[in-house]
Design a protein around this motif. Structure first.
Motif, PDB file in Angstrom:
ATOM      1  N   PHE A   1       0.821  -1.210   0.000  1.00 35.93           N
ATOM      2  CA  PHE A   1       0.000   0.000   0.000  1.00 35.93           C
ATOM      3  C   PHE A   1       0.856   1.261   0.000  1.00 35.93           C
ATOM      4  N   ASP A   2       1.964   1.238   0.718  1.00 38.84           N
ATOM      5  CA  ASP A   2       2.841   2.417   0.769  1.00 38.84           C
ATOM      6  C   ASP A   2       3.402   2.767  -0.608  1.00 38.84           C
ATOM      7  N   ALA A   3       3.516   1.789  -1.491  1.00 39.35           N
ATOM      8  CA  ALA A   3       4.070   2.008  -2.830  1.00 39.35           C
ATOM      9  C   ALA A   3       3.009   2.470  -3.837  1.00 39.35           C
ATOM     10  N   GLN A   4       1.756   2.575  -3.402  1.00 39.01           N
ATOM     11  CA  GLN A   4       0.655   2.909  -4.310  1.00 39.01           C
ATOM     12  C   GLN A   4       0.278   4.382  -4.218  1.00 39.01           C
ATOM     13  N   SER A   5      -0.281   4.865  -5.304  1.00 39.41           N
ATOM     14  CA  SER A   5      -0.920   6.173  -5.324  1.00 39.41           C
ATOM     15  C   SER A   5      -2.424   5.898  -5.278  1.00 39.41           C
ATOM     16  N   LEU A   6      -3.028   6.177  -4.153  1.00 45.13           N
ATOM     17  CA  LEU A   6      -4.435   5.818  -3.947  1.00 45.13           C
ATOM     18  C   LEU A   6      -5.377   6.879  -4.505  1.00 45.13           C
ATOM     19  N   PRO A   7      -6.501   6.449  -5.077  1.00 39.92           N
ATOM     20  CA  PRO A   7      -7.519   7.424  -5.486  1.00 39.92           C
ATOM     21  C   PRO A   7      -8.151   8.051  -4.243  1.00 39.92           C
ATOM     22  N   GLN A   8      -8.827   9.165  -4.433  1.00 44.88           N
ATOM     23  CA  GLN A   8      -9.454   9.862  -3.305  1.00 44.88           C
ATOM     24  C   GLN A   8     -10.572   9.023  -2.679  1.00 44.88           C
ATOM     25  N   THR A   9     -11.418   8.413  -3.517  1.00 48.06           N
ATOM     26  CA  THR A   9     -12.581   7.663  -3.025  1.00 48.06           C
ATOM     27  C   THR A   9     -12.564   6.253  -3.606  1.00 48.06           C
ATOM     28  N   MET A  10     -13.368   5.377  -2.998  1.00 49.33           N
ATOM     29  CA  MET A  10     -13.519   4.031  -3.554  1.00 49.33           C
ATOM     30  C   MET A  10     -14.805   3.391  -3.050  1.00 49.33           C
ATOM     31  N   GLN A  11     -15.504   2.741  -3.973  1.00 47.66           N
ATOM     32  CA  GLN A  11     -16.598   1.846  -3.619  1.00 47.66           C
ATOM     33  C   GLN A  11     -15.935   0.493  -3.396  1.00 47.66           C
ATOM     34  N   ILE A  12     -15.697   0.127  -2.152  1.00 44.35           N
ATOM     35  CA  ILE A  12     -14.922  -1.074  -1.820  1.00 44.35           C
ATOM     36  C   ILE A  12     -15.686  -2.329  -2.229  1.00 44.35           C
ATOM     37  N   ASP A  13     -16.930  -2.376  -1.848  1.00 47.88           N
ATOM     38  CA  ASP A  13     -17.842  -3.431  -2.302  1.00 47.88           C
ATOM     39  C   ASP A  13     -19.232  -2.815  -2.305  1.00 47.88           C
ATOM     40  N   LYS A  14     -20.252  -3.610  -2.556  1.00 44.59           N
ATOM     41  CA  LYS A  14     -21.573  -2.979  -2.686  1.00 44.59           C
ATOM     42  C   LYS A  14     -22.080  -2.370  -1.378  1.00 44.59           C
ATOM     43  N   ALA A  15     -21.495  -2.747  -0.250  1.00 42.18           N
ATOM     44  CA  ALA A  15     -21.953  -2.214   1.033  1.00 42.18           C
ATOM     45  C   ALA A  15     -20.991  -1.207   1.669  1.00 42.18           C
ATOM     46  N   ALA A  16     -19.804  -1.042   1.097  1.00 42.20           N
ATOM     47  CA  ALA A  16     -18.806  -0.175   1.739  1.00 42.20           C
ATOM     48  C   ALA A  16     -18.240   0.831   0.744  1.00 42.20           C
ATOM     49  N   PHE A  17     -18.381   2.118   1.094  1.00 42.58           N
ATOM     50  CA  PHE A  17     -17.826   3.217   0.310  1.00 42.58           C
ATOM     51  C   PHE A  17     -16.983   4.068   1.234  1.00 42.58           C
ATOM     52  N   THR A  18     -15.846   4.565   0.742  1.00 41.81           N
ATOM     53  CA  THR A  18     -15.048   5.491   1.526  1.00 41.81           C
ATOM     54  C   THR A  18     -14.827   6.778   0.736  1.00 41.81           C
ATOM     55  N   PRO A  19     -15.121   7.928   1.356  1.00 45.51           N
ATOM     56  CA  PRO A  19     -14.870   9.203   0.689  1.00 45.51           C
ATOM     57  C   PRO A  19     -13.401   9.633   0.787  1.00 45.51           C
ATOM     58  N   ASN A  20     -12.632   8.984   1.669  1.00 49.00           N
ATOM     59  CA  ASN A  20     -11.213   9.309   1.832  1.00 49.00           C
ATOM     60  C   ASN A  20     -10.438   7.998   1.996  1.00 49.00           C
ATOM     61  N   LEU A  21     -10.005   7.435   0.874  1.00 51.31           N
ATOM     62  CA  LEU A  21      -9.386   6.112   0.887  1.00 51.31           C
ATOM     63  C   LEU A  21      -8.099   6.077   1.697  1.00 51.31           C
ATOM     64  N   LYS A  22      -7.264   7.111   1.587  1.00 49.99           N
ATOM     65  CA  LYS A  22      -6.001   7.109   2.314  1.00 49.99           C
ATOM     66  C   LYS A  22      -6.236   7.027   3.825  1.00 49.99           C
ATOM     67  N   ASP A  23      -7.147   7.835   4.348  1.00 48.10           N
ATOM     68  CA  ASP A  23      -7.452   7.782   5.781  1.00 48.10           C
ATOM     69  C   ASP A  23      -8.040   6.434   6.174  1.00 48.10           C
ATOM     70  N   THR A  24      -8.887   5.885   5.333  1.00 47.49           N
ATOM     71  CA  THR A  24      -9.484   4.581   5.613  1.00 47.49           C
ATOM     72  C   THR A  24      -8.415   3.508   5.696  1.00 47.49           C
ATOM     73  N   VAL A  25      -7.486   3.491   4.733  1.00 51.90           N
ATOM     74  CA  VAL A  25      -6.405   2.504   4.735  1.00 51.90           C
ATOM     75  C   VAL A  25      -5.540   2.671   5.982  1.00 51.90           C
ATOM     76  N   ASP A  26      -5.222   3.914   6.343  1.00 51.28           N
ATOM     77  CA  ASP A  26      -4.418   4.161   7.554  1.00 51.28           C
ATOM     78  C   ASP A  26      -5.112   3.614   8.799  1.00 51.28           C
ATOM     79  N   MET A  27      -6.410   3.864   8.921  1.00 52.86           N
ATOM     80  CA  MET A  27      -7.150   3.381  10.092  1.00 52.86           C
ATOM     81  C   MET A  27      -7.276   1.856  10.097  1.00 52.86           C
ATOM     82  N   LEU A  28      -7.456   1.263   8.922  1.00 52.68           N
ATOM     83  CA  LEU A  28      -7.527  -0.197   8.852  1.00 52.68           C
ATOM     84  C   LEU A  28      -6.199  -0.831   9.266  1.00 52.68           C
ATOM     85  N   PHE A  29      -5.079  -0.214   8.892  1.00 58.17           N
ATOM     86  CA  PHE A  29      -3.792  -0.757   9.306  1.00 58.17           C
ATOM     87  C   PHE A  29      -3.561  -0.590  10.806  1.00 58.17           C
ATOM     88  N   GLU A  30      -4.041   0.510  11.395  1.00 59.75           N
ATOM     89  CA  GLU A  30      -3.940   0.660  12.856  1.00 59.75           C
ATOM     90  C   GLU A  30      -4.617  -0.524  13.534  1.00 59.75           C
TER      91      GLU A  30
END
Length: 82
Positions: free
Chosen positions: A21-50
């Motif tokens: 993930f650190d080597a990627q350039s993440l888009p701002q938003t993502m529809q992860i699956d049909k039930a999960a959307f994130t308006p700030n993907l970078k923050d979401t990934v950071d919190m998931l890793f915590e």
């Protein structure tokens, strides 16, 4: 990364996923699956890793790692991940 029938991740597997993930350039938003959307993907990934670094060995707390794997898969499918 998570093998069929495997119930938990190792700390090394979490580190490898983080490195990817650190080597990627993440888009701002993502529809992860049909039930999960994130308006700030970078923050979401950071919190998931915590959470992942605290819970990686607990088979009942693998949701954060499932979401990280799903995000990685989405990035790879869309040609955004290496």
């Amino acid at each position: 990364m998570m093998k069929e029938g495997k119930k938990t991740y190792t700390e090394e597997e979490v580190h490898e996923l983080k490195k990817w993930f650190d080597a990627q350039s993440l888009p701002q938003t993502m529809q992860i699956d049909k039930a999960a959307f994130t308006p700030n993907l970078k923050d979401t990934v950071d919190m998931l890793f915590e959470q992942a670094y605290v819970c990686y060995g607990n088979p009942k707390m693998q949701g954060c790692l499932y979401l990280l794997e799903k995000i990685k898969s989405n990035l790879e499918k869309n040609g955004e991940g290496a």
